[in-house]
Write a protein that holds these residues in place. Structure first.
Motif, PDB file in Angstrom:
ATOM      1  N   SER A  41      18.755 -10.906 -46.548  1.00  0.00           N
ATOM      2  CA  SER A  41      17.920 -10.020 -47.409  1.00  0.00           C
ATOM      3  C   SER A  41      17.610  -8.539 -46.804  1.00  0.00           C
ATOM      4  CB  SER A  41      16.500 -10.754 -47.781  1.00  0.00           C
ATOM      5  OG  SER A  41      15.538  -9.876 -48.441  1.00  0.00           O
ATOM      6  N   GLN A  42      17.851  -7.508 -47.452  1.00  0.00           N
ATOM      7  CA  GLN A  42      17.309  -6.252 -46.920  1.00  0.00           C
ATOM      8  C   GLN A  42      16.239  -5.514 -47.891  1.00  0.00           C
ATOM      9  OE1 GLN A  42      21.939  -5.201 -45.763  1.00  0.00           O
ATOM     10  NE2 GLN A  42      20.467  -3.736 -45.068  1.00  0.00           N
ATOM     11  N   SER A  43      15.544  -4.754 -47.234  1.00  0.00           N
ATOM     12  CA  SER A  43      14.585  -4.149 -47.890  1.00  0.00           C
ATOM     13  C   SER A  43      14.140  -2.925 -47.228  1.00  0.00           C
ATOM     14  CB  SER A  43      13.113  -4.948 -48.088  1.00  0.00           C
ATOM     15  OG  SER A  43      12.773  -5.212 -46.840  1.00  0.00           O
ATOM     16  N   PRO A  44      14.032  -1.775 -48.139  1.00  0.00           N
ATOM     17  CA  PRO A  44      13.887  -1.526 -49.520  1.00  0.00           C
ATOM     18  C   PRO A  44      15.540  -1.588 -49.860  1.00  0.00           C
ATOM     19  CG  PRO A  44      13.319   0.378 -48.725  1.00  0.00           C
ATOM     20  CD  PRO A  44      13.623  -0.444 -47.513  1.00  0.00           C
ATOM     21  N   ARG A  45      15.821  -1.768 -51.078  1.00  0.00           N
ATOM     22  CA  ARG A  45      17.087  -1.648 -51.692  1.00  0.00           C
ATOM     23  C   ARG A  45      17.484  -0.179 -51.793  1.00  0.00           C
ATOM     24  NH1 ARG A  45      20.356  -4.735 -55.540  1.00  0.00           N
ATOM     25  NH2 ARG A  45      21.857  -3.731 -54.228  1.00  0.00           N
ATOM     26  N   TYR A  46      16.474   0.663 -52.027  1.00  0.00           N
ATOM     27  CA  TYR A  46      16.726   2.103 -52.240  1.00  0.00           C
ATOM     28  C   TYR A  46      15.516   2.744 -51.527  1.00  0.00           C
ATOM     29  CZ  TYR A  46      19.684   0.488 -56.095  1.00  0.00           C
ATOM     30  OH  TYR A  46      20.635  -0.112 -56.707  1.00  0.00           O
ATOM     31  N   LYS A  47      16.000   3.947 -50.841  1.00  0.00           N
ATOM     32  CA  LYS A  47      15.022   4.533 -50.055  1.00  0.00           C
ATOM     33  C   LYS A  47      15.000   6.170 -50.132  1.00  0.00           C
ATOM     34  CE  LYS A  47      11.458   5.588 -47.367  1.00  0.00           C
ATOM     35  NZ  LYS A  47      10.130   5.374 -47.885  1.00  0.00           N
ATOM     36  N   GLY A  69      13.406  15.157 -42.458  1.00  0.00           N
ATOM     37  CA  GLY A  69      12.314  15.201 -41.375  1.00  0.00           C
ATOM     38  C   GLY A  69      11.451  13.882 -41.295  1.00  0.00           C
ATOM     39  N   GLN A  70      11.522  13.220 -42.301  1.00  0.00           N
ATOM     40  CA  GLN A  70      10.557  12.071 -42.275  1.00  0.00           C
ATOM     41  C   GLN A  70      11.260  10.982 -41.506  1.00  0.00           C
ATOM     42  OE1 GLN A  70      10.106  10.744 -46.661  1.00  0.00           O
ATOM     43  NE2 GLN A  70       8.068  11.553 -46.646  1.00  0.00           N
ATOM     44  N   ASP A  71      10.270  10.101 -41.173  1.00  0.00           N
ATOM     45  CA  ASP A  71      10.853   8.576 -40.522  1.00  0.00           C
ATOM     46  C   ASP A  71      11.207   7.753 -41.600  1.00  0.00           C
ATOM     47  OD1 ASP A  71       8.940   9.345 -37.534  1.00  0.00           O
ATOM     48  OD2 ASP A  71      10.403  10.385 -38.268  1.00  0.00           O
ATOM     49  N   VAL A  72      12.145   6.898 -41.296  1.00  0.00           N
ATOM     50  CA  VAL A  72      12.213   5.825 -42.191  1.00  0.00           C
ATOM     51  C   VAL A  72      12.415   4.485 -41.441  1.00  0.00           C
ATOM     52  CG1 VAL A  72      13.047   7.118 -44.001  1.00  0.00           C
ATOM     53  CG2 VAL A  72      14.728   5.945 -42.325  1.00  0.00           C
ATOM     54  N   ALA A  73      12.034   3.237 -42.105  1.00  0.00           N
ATOM     55  CA  ALA A  73      12.400   2.095 -41.310  1.00  0.00           C
ATOM     56  C   ALA A  73      12.872   0.903 -42.386  1.00  0.00           C
ATOM     57  CB  ALA A  73      10.979   1.462 -40.848  1.00  0.00           C
ATOM     58  N   LEU A  74      14.010   0.456 -41.964  1.00  0.00           N
ATOM     59  CA  LEU A  74      14.868  -0.168 -42.719  1.00  0.00           C
ATOM     60  C   LEU A  74      14.694  -1.968 -42.401  1.00  0.00           C
ATOM     61  CD1 LEU A  74      18.033   1.941 -43.440  1.00  0.00           C
ATOM     62  CD2 LEU A  74      15.625   2.013 -44.585  1.00  0.00           C
ATOM     63  N   ARG A  75      14.373  -2.762 -43.248  1.00  0.00           N
ATOM     64  CA  ARG A  75      14.394  -4.139 -42.737  1.00  0.00           C
ATOM     65  C   ARG A  75      15.451  -5.104 -42.963  1.00  0.00           C
ATOM     66  NH1 ARG A  75       9.500  -7.750 -41.996  1.00  0.00           N
ATOM     67  NH2 ARG A  75      10.055  -9.734 -42.569  1.00  0.00           N
ATOM     68  N   CYS A  76      15.727  -5.914 -42.154  1.00  0.00           N
ATOM     69  CA  CYS A  76      16.792  -7.013 -42.216  1.00  0.00           C
ATOM     70  C   CYS A  76      16.365  -8.319 -42.054  1.00  0.00           C
ATOM     71  CB  CYS A  76      18.039  -6.710 -41.585  1.00  0.00           C
ATOM     72  SG  CYS A  76      19.161  -7.981 -41.638  1.00  0.00           S
ATOM     73  N   ASP A  77      16.262  -9.282 -43.141  1.00  0.00           N
ATOM     74  CA  ASP A  77      16.026 -10.640 -42.728  1.00  0.00           C
ATOM     75  C   ASP A  77      17.202 -11.594 -42.693  1.00  0.00           C
ATOM     76  OD1 ASP A  77      13.073  -9.807 -44.173  1.00  0.00           O
ATOM     77  OD2 ASP A  77      12.828 -11.525 -42.972  1.00  0.00           O
ATOM     78  N   PRO A  78      17.539 -12.025 -41.622  1.00  0.00           N
ATOM     79  CA  PRO A  78      18.845 -12.635 -41.396  1.00  0.00           C
ATOM     80  C   PRO A  78      18.610 -14.125 -42.076  1.00  0.00           C
ATOM     81  CG  PRO A  78      18.149 -12.523 -39.369  1.00  0.00           C
ATOM     82  CD  PRO A  78      17.063 -11.798 -40.072  1.00  0.00           C
ATOM     83  N   ILE A  79      19.687 -14.764 -41.899  1.00  0.00           N
ATOM     84  CA  ILE A  79      19.652 -16.179 -42.399  1.00  0.00           C
ATOM     85  C   ILE A  79      19.000 -16.934 -41.124  1.00  0.00           C
ATOM     86  CG2 ILE A  79      21.279 -18.307 -42.883  1.00  0.00           C
ATOM     87  CD1 ILE A  79      23.416 -16.333 -44.134  1.00  0.00           C
ATOM     88  N   SER A  80      18.321 -18.101 -41.589  1.00  0.00           N
ATOM     89  CA  SER A  80      17.479 -18.535 -40.324  1.00  0.00           C
ATOM     90  C   SER A  80      18.418 -19.259 -39.616  1.00  0.00           C
ATOM     91  CB  SER A  80      16.619 -19.518 -41.065  1.00  0.00           C
ATOM     92  OG  SER A  80      15.818 -20.305 -40.184  1.00  0.00           O
ATOM     93  N   GLY A  81      18.100 -18.996 -38.198  1.00  0.00           N
ATOM     94  CA  GLY A  81      19.085 -19.642 -37.332  1.00  0.00           C
ATOM     95  C   GLY A  81      20.136 -19.002 -36.816  1.00  0.00           C
ATOM     96  N   HIS A  82      20.421 -17.853 -37.281  1.00  0.00           N
ATOM     97  CA  HIS A  82      21.692 -16.965 -37.018  1.00  0.00           C
ATOM     98  C   HIS A  82      21.246 -15.996 -35.691  1.00  0.00           C
ATOM     99  CE1 HIS A  82      24.365 -16.896 -40.739  1.00  0.00           C
ATOM    100  NE2 HIS A  82      23.996 -18.058 -40.526  1.00  0.00           N
ATOM    101  N   VAL A  83      22.235 -16.420 -34.781  1.00  0.00           N
ATOM    102  CA  VAL A  83      22.056 -15.906 -33.612  1.00  0.00           C
ATOM    103  C   VAL A  83      22.413 -14.118 -33.534  1.00  0.00           C
ATOM    104  CG1 VAL A  83      23.146 -15.659 -31.134  1.00  0.00           C
ATOM    105  CG2 VAL A  83      22.479 -17.857 -32.201  1.00  0.00           C
ATOM    106  N   SER A  84      23.469 -14.041 -34.226  1.00  0.00           N
ATOM    107  CA  SER A  84      24.064 -12.391 -34.195  1.00  0.00           C
ATOM    108  C   SER A  84      23.651 -11.756 -35.416  1.00  0.00           C
ATOM    109  CB  SER A  84      25.597 -12.699 -34.087  1.00  0.00           C
ATOM    110  OG  SER A  84      25.961 -13.441 -33.112  1.00  0.00           O
ATOM    111  N   LEU A  85      23.280 -10.480 -35.039  1.00  0.00           N
ATOM    112  CA  LEU A  85      22.835  -9.712 -36.180  1.00  0.00           C
ATOM    113  C   LEU A  85      23.445  -8.210 -35.824  1.00  0.00           C
ATOM    114  CD1 LEU A  85      19.635  -9.237 -37.927  1.00  0.00           C
ATOM    115  CD2 LEU A  85      20.727  -7.297 -36.942  1.00  0.00           C
ATOM    116  N   PHE A  86      24.046  -7.843 -36.956  1.00  0.00           N
ATOM    117  CA  PHE A  86      24.648  -6.364 -37.060  1.00  0.00           C
ATOM    118  C   PHE A  86      24.155  -5.456 -37.860  1.00  0.00           C
ATOM    119  CE2 PHE A  86      28.333  -8.007 -34.475  1.00  0.00           C
ATOM    120  CZ  PHE A  86      28.429  -9.237 -34.896  1.00  0.00           C
TER     121      PHE A  86
END
Lengths: 114, 118
Positions: free
Chosen positions: A5-11, A16-33
């Motif tokens: 799951s990623q949020s937000p879908r649109y930004k 000049g602004q700072d942004v933060a993009l979130r990623c919720d991986p599948i539970s228990g997954h070791v690797s994240l890209f």
């Protein structure tokens, strides 16, 4: 959750602004890209986490880009002082293991810098 | 470094017909994996098919099959009995077998937009 799951879908950010993009991986997954996908192009690698350790950040385009995964689950990609060339879709993927395991992708965050 | 090239930006096919998407790659690795991903307008990458380089037999998944030519570094995707739902962007991708610090990182091609016409 059932998938990545990623949020937000649109930004939309002003230059000049700072942004933060979130990623919720599948539970228990070791690797994240994190990948960056410019319009009409293929995704390009940004960075890789194995649990909480950031093992490869060779794809980050500048020091304005920063990623973290402090507890080995949720990850945040932060872009400081956004510029127009940062406009792209940012894709997150997770996989269960380290060596050859299928990557599951989120739906991405489309960032538009105006 | 690895590179992946898809020379067909756009392709179209009539429903129920067969279409082949091309992909070439360059690598000095002997062991690796190749993939085809589908990306519909929802943007979520979906794995279509994968091929281990050490296997001579071409992979097949229902209507999808590949023609893997290791010496020529070619990896084409054949879609049989095309369906409207196959309309999407298709990406060819490469993965090293064991990368020291980058796990199962993927290198993608530029993509081919496939349109299936009714």
């Amino acid at each position: 959750g059932a998938g990545v799951s990623q949020s937000p879908r649109y930004k939309v950010a002003k230059r000049g602004q700072d942004v933060a993009l979130r990623c919720d991986p599948i539970s228990g997954h070791v690797s994240l890209f994190w990948y960056q996908q410019a319009l009409g192009q293929g995704p390009e690698f940004l960075t890789y986490f194995q649990n909480e350790a950031q093992l490869d950040k060779s794809g980050l385009p500048s020091d304005r880009f920063f990623a973290e995964r402090p507890e080995g689950s949720v990850s945040t990609l932060k872009i400081q002082r956004t510029q127009q060339e940062d406009s792209a879709v940012y894709l997150c993927a997770s996989s269960l293991g380290v060596w050859f395991t299928e990557a599951f992708f989120g739906q991405g965050t489309r960032l538009t810098v105006v | 470094a690895q590179t992946v090239t898809q020379s067909q930006p756009e392709m179209s096919v009539q429903e129920a017909e067969t279409v082949t998407l091309s992909c070439t790659y360059d690598t000095s690795e002997n062991n690796y994996y190749l993939f085809w991903y589908k990306q519909p307008p929802s943007r979520q990458m979906i794995l279509v098919i994968r091929q281990e380089a050490y296997k001579q037999q071409n992979a097949t998944e229902n209507r999808f099959s590949v023609n893997f030519q290791k010496a020529a570094k070619s990896f084409s995707l054949k879609i049989s009995d095309s369906q409207l739902g196959d309309t999407a962007m298709y990406f060819c991708a490469f993965m090293k077998v064991r990368a020291e610090t980058s796990g199962s990182r993927l290198t993608f091609g530029e993509g081919t937009q496939l349109t299936v016409n009714p």
